[in-house]
Design an enzyme around this catalytic site. Structure first.
Site, PDB file in Angstrom:
ATOM      1  N   ASP A  18      -2.084  11.818  -0.237  1.00 11.41           N
ATOM      2  CA  ASP A  18      -0.783  11.137  -0.174  1.00 11.41           C
ATOM      3  C   ASP A  18       0.348  12.129   0.091  1.00 11.41           C
ATOM      4  OD1 ASP A  18      -2.438   9.044  -1.172  1.00 11.41           O
ATOM      5  OD2 ASP A  18      -1.918   9.581  -3.223  1.00 11.41           O
ATOM      6  N   GLU A  25      -0.256  -0.518   2.215  1.00  9.66           N
ATOM      7  CA  GLU A  25       0.355   0.409   1.262  1.00  9.66           C
ATOM      8  C   GLU A  25       0.834   1.657   1.988  1.00  9.66           C
ATOM      9  OE1 GLU A  25      -2.800   1.304  -1.521  1.00  9.66           O
ATOM     10  OE2 GLU A  25      -3.645   2.865  -0.233  1.00  9.66           O
TER      11      GLU A  25
END
Length: 316
Positions: A14, A194
């Site tokens: 991420d 997401e």
């Protein structure tokens, strides 16, 4: 076109890179999911060997005590903010499932690596459900908050929402849903939209996002809108019916996604993402530490659309 070592930074999922006043800042999920670290360097390459400074550790109990996910670092009106998602032990023990919510930290000092970070609490949305992966940006003179959340009345795990901000930790008005999982490639393993990231180019605003489970099915989708159109009207947004960045079996790069964007000093747009170089994952993919940070230059087509190509093979 510039290239970088691949992996760029190992065991950092991420990934988020901020270019601010000529310096680069790096923040990402760590494999232990227990702390927030920032690196700073004068160049993108310098981030690889830059010192990792822990600016916050999760408490032993409470709503921010487990699974610290997907942090982003932003400088807003002269102050620093970290947005991240977290859950708590009770949710994992009792419910056996993820119950993440979104939180913000603020640092009023000039240097976010040495300054004091203050917890601003949970960023609340109209429904109290699984929420994560927040980012923020300025557009049409307003600051916006963009995130993923589970809707009580929509099947699946998370959709993408946009809302104006009252201040860096408070929403203003009603959010709008920009996208939900609907295509096959968004619904493999889990129904997921997401990890949204914002990119401006030409006369368009782009939002990339990630879809499906976090194994080799993980991939990136794309939304876009005319710069002059009202972003609060979902009808103004366009959505690619095909994924724009996917697993490359040829290059042994699996599950590319949860990206951000940065720029080189020359103004080239850079895709910052994570991917694994194997598929044989033991146990839950979430606890496999080898989602490595990788960089790739964005190529722009004549029609003004981005071409992310395919994930580059390992060079390191």
């Amino acid at each position: 076109m510039q290239t970088w070592p691949n992996p760029f930074i190992e065991q950092r999922a991420d990934p988020y890179i901020l270019r601010h006043e000529g310096e680069y800042y790096f923040i990402a999920s760590v494999p232990e999911y227990d702390r927030l670290e920032i690196r700073r360097a004068e160049s993108l390459d310098g981030l690889r060997s830059a010192e990792q400074v822990v600016v916050w550790r999760k408490p032993e109990t409470g709503p921010m005590s487990e699974l610290i996910w997907a942090p982003e670092l932003h400088c807003i009106d002269g102050k620093w903010y970290i947005y991240f998602a977290a859950t708590h032990t009770q949710a994992l023990d009792k419910l056996g499932m993820f119950q993440h919510r979104m939180f913000a930290l603020e640092c009023s000092d000039n240097d976010p690596l040495t300054g004091t970070w203050v917890e601003k609490g949970q960023i609340t949305t109209p429904f109290d459900t699984f929420a994560l992966d927040a980012t923020t940006f300025v557009h049409q003179g307003k600051r916006w908050y963009l995130w993923a959340q589970k809707a009580p009345d929509i099947a699946g795990n998370s959709n993408l929402y946009l809302c104006e901000m009252e201040n860096p930790w408070t929403l203003k008005g009603e959010p709008v849903m920009l996208s939900k999982p609907e295509y096959d490639w968004e619904c493999r393993g889990f129904w997921v939209n997401e990890g949204p990231a914002v990119l401006f180019h030409g006369d368009r605003l782009f939002i990339s996002y990630s879809a499906s489970a976090t194994d080799e099915n993980y991939c990136m989708g794309l939304l876009w809108i005319d710069l002059n159109a009202d972003p609060r009207n979902p009808a103004n947004w366009h959505k690619s019916p095909q994924p724009v960045f996917t697993t490359s079996y040829e290059n042994r790069q699996y599950g590319p996604g949860h990206n951000s964007f940065t720029q080189t000093p020359d103004g080239e747009d850079v895709l910052v993402y994570h991917a694994r170089n194997y598929t044989e994952i033991e146990g839950d993919p979430l606890y496999d530490p080898n989602r490595h940070t990788r960089l790739k230059t964005v190529v722009w087509k004549e029609n003004g659309m981005p071409d992310f190509g395919i994930p580059s093979a390992d060079t390191v």
